[in-house]
Design a protein around this motif. Sequence first.
Motif, PDB file in Angstrom:
ATOM      1  N   LYS A 136       0.077  -1.438   1.427  1.00 25.54           N
ATOM      2  CA  LYS A 136      -0.631  -2.210   0.482  1.00 25.54           C
ATOM      3  C   LYS A 136      -0.452  -1.503  -0.717  1.00 25.54           C
ATOM      4  O   LYS A 136      -1.437  -1.333  -1.570  1.00 25.54           O
ATOM      5  CB  LYS A 136      -2.244  -2.107   0.777  1.00 25.54           C
ATOM      6  CG  LYS A 136      -2.553  -2.956   2.120  1.00 25.54           C
ATOM      7  CD  LYS A 136      -3.947  -2.837   2.364  1.00 25.54           C
ATOM      8  CE  LYS A 136      -4.301  -3.871   3.514  1.00 25.54           C
ATOM      9  NZ  LYS A 136      -5.514  -4.028   3.992  1.00 25.54           N
TER      10      LYS A 136
ATOM     11  N   SER B 189       7.157 -12.791  -4.838  1.00 23.59           N
ATOM     12  CA  SER B 189       6.855 -13.748  -3.721  1.00 23.59           C
ATOM     13  C   SER B 189       5.600 -13.182  -2.905  1.00 23.59           C
ATOM     14  O   SER B 189       5.078 -14.003  -2.101  1.00 23.59           O
ATOM     15  CB  SER B 189       7.958 -13.569  -2.711  1.00 23.59           C
ATOM     16  OG  SER B 189       8.465 -12.462  -2.448  1.00 23.59           O
ATOM     17  N   ASP B 190       5.159 -11.950  -2.891  1.00 24.19           N
ATOM     18  CA  ASP B 190       4.189 -11.415  -2.439  1.00 24.19           C
ATOM     19  C   ASP B 190       3.318 -10.304  -2.837  1.00 24.19           C
ATOM     20  O   ASP B 190       3.784 -10.163  -3.906  1.00 24.19           O
ATOM     21  CB  ASP B 190       4.313 -11.103  -0.946  1.00 24.19           C
ATOM     22  CG  ASP B 190       5.461 -10.069  -0.596  1.00 24.19           C
ATOM     23  OD1 ASP B 190       5.164  -9.061  -1.524  1.00 24.19           O
ATOM     24  OD2 ASP B 190       6.164 -10.254  -0.075  1.00 24.19           O
ATOM     25  N   LYS B 191       2.227  -9.873  -2.393  1.00 25.71           N
ATOM     26  CA  LYS B 191       1.220  -9.082  -3.193  1.00 25.71           C
ATOM     27  C   LYS B 191       1.717  -7.665  -3.524  1.00 25.71           C
ATOM     28  O   LYS B 191       1.702  -6.936  -4.397  1.00 25.71           O
ATOM     29  CB  LYS B 191      -0.132  -9.336  -2.639  1.00 25.71           C
ATOM     30  CG  LYS B 191      -1.229  -8.356  -3.567  1.00 25.71           C
ATOM     31  CD  LYS B 191      -2.646  -8.799  -2.753  1.00 25.71           C
ATOM     32  CE  LYS B 191      -3.595  -7.927  -3.458  1.00 25.71           C
ATOM     33  NZ  LYS B 191      -5.011  -8.304  -2.785  1.00 25.71           N
TER      34      LYS B 191
ATOM     35  N   VAL C  56       6.652  -7.442   7.193  1.00 28.20           N
ATOM     36  CA  VAL C  56       5.281  -7.990   6.730  1.00 28.20           C
ATOM     37  C   VAL C  56       4.170  -6.987   6.795  1.00 28.20           C
ATOM     38  O   VAL C  56       3.207  -6.535   6.417  1.00 28.20           O
ATOM     39  CB  VAL C  56       5.170  -9.394   7.424  1.00 28.20           C
ATOM     40  CG1 VAL C  56       3.676  -9.692   7.205  1.00 28.20           C
ATOM     41  CG2 VAL C  56       5.913 -10.288   6.830  1.00 28.20           C
TER      42      VAL C  56
ATOM     43  N   LYS D 114       4.330  -4.046   4.841  1.00 30.39           N
ATOM     44  CA  LYS D 114       3.753  -4.389   3.472  1.00 30.39           C
ATOM     45  C   LYS D 114       2.225  -4.334   3.727  1.00 30.39           C
ATOM     46  O   LYS D 114       1.472  -3.795   2.617  1.00 30.39           O
ATOM     47  CB  LYS D 114       4.167  -5.572   3.159  1.00 30.39           C
ATOM     48  CG  LYS D 114       5.434  -5.502   2.382  1.00 30.39           C
ATOM     49  CD  LYS D 114       5.450  -6.232   1.026  1.00 30.39           C
ATOM     50  CE  LYS D 114       7.015  -6.661   0.660  1.00 30.39           C
ATOM     51  NZ  LYS D 114       7.109  -6.595  -0.739  1.00 30.39           N
ATOM     52  N   LYS D 115       1.648  -4.874   4.700  1.00 30.33           N
ATOM     53  CA  LYS D 115       0.228  -4.901   4.867  1.00 30.33           C
ATOM     54  C   LYS D 115      -0.350  -3.458   5.192  1.00 30.33           C
ATOM     55  O   LYS D 115      -1.682  -3.397   4.845  1.00 30.33           O
ATOM     56  CB  LYS D 115      -0.299  -5.857   6.053  1.00 30.33           C
ATOM     57  CG  LYS D 115       0.053  -7.484   5.213  1.00 30.33           C
ATOM     58  CD  LYS D 115      -0.260  -8.219   6.656  1.00 30.33           C
ATOM     59  CE  LYS D 115      -0.246  -9.605   5.871  1.00 30.33           C
ATOM     60  NZ  LYS D 115      -0.425 -10.850   6.682  1.00 30.33           N
TER      61      LYS D 115
END
Length: 170
Positions: A80, A98-100, A73, A76-77
């Motif tokens: 980006k 499932s996520d951005k 996580v 990923k952040k």
Amino acid sequence: MNRLTKTDTRLFYWLFNMTANRDCRWIRWVSRTGDGHLYFLIGLALWAFDPLHGALFLYSALIAYALELPLYVVLKKAFKRQRPCDLFKNLHAHITPSDKFSLPSGHTAAAFLMASQVVHFYPTMAFIAYPWACTIGLSRVLLGVHYPSDIVVGACLGLMISSFSLVVLV
């Protein structure tokens, strides 16, 4: 870096275009085997039925996933990186992500983590575990939600976290 990005994008399109106008149910099914439910079931089954390695396998895998998920996580952040299905307007993914963000691939990280754990305790399963993990990674590209480099980084993340958990516990 620009050359790497172009190569990554070309490789993505080459793989993704193989799924154009095709039934992708089997690819979605392969990808779903990496959603996490199967890992927990494998751990519980081994814990219940293998008195020699089952408990240690389960504990090691739980430690590894407890480390992998928050790190995934954070990465990923931090990166980006837009998913190809969000960046390229002419492209429609075969699934809803499932996520951005795309880097690293969490499905691939988890699959390689599990494959590494399985092979550590059950070396004869390498011929099943690693091809399965590779297939999960490939499925994510074929479905249009990851670049090939996301898969490579995810695989490295999963292998590193698994190795760390095994060193700590075993």
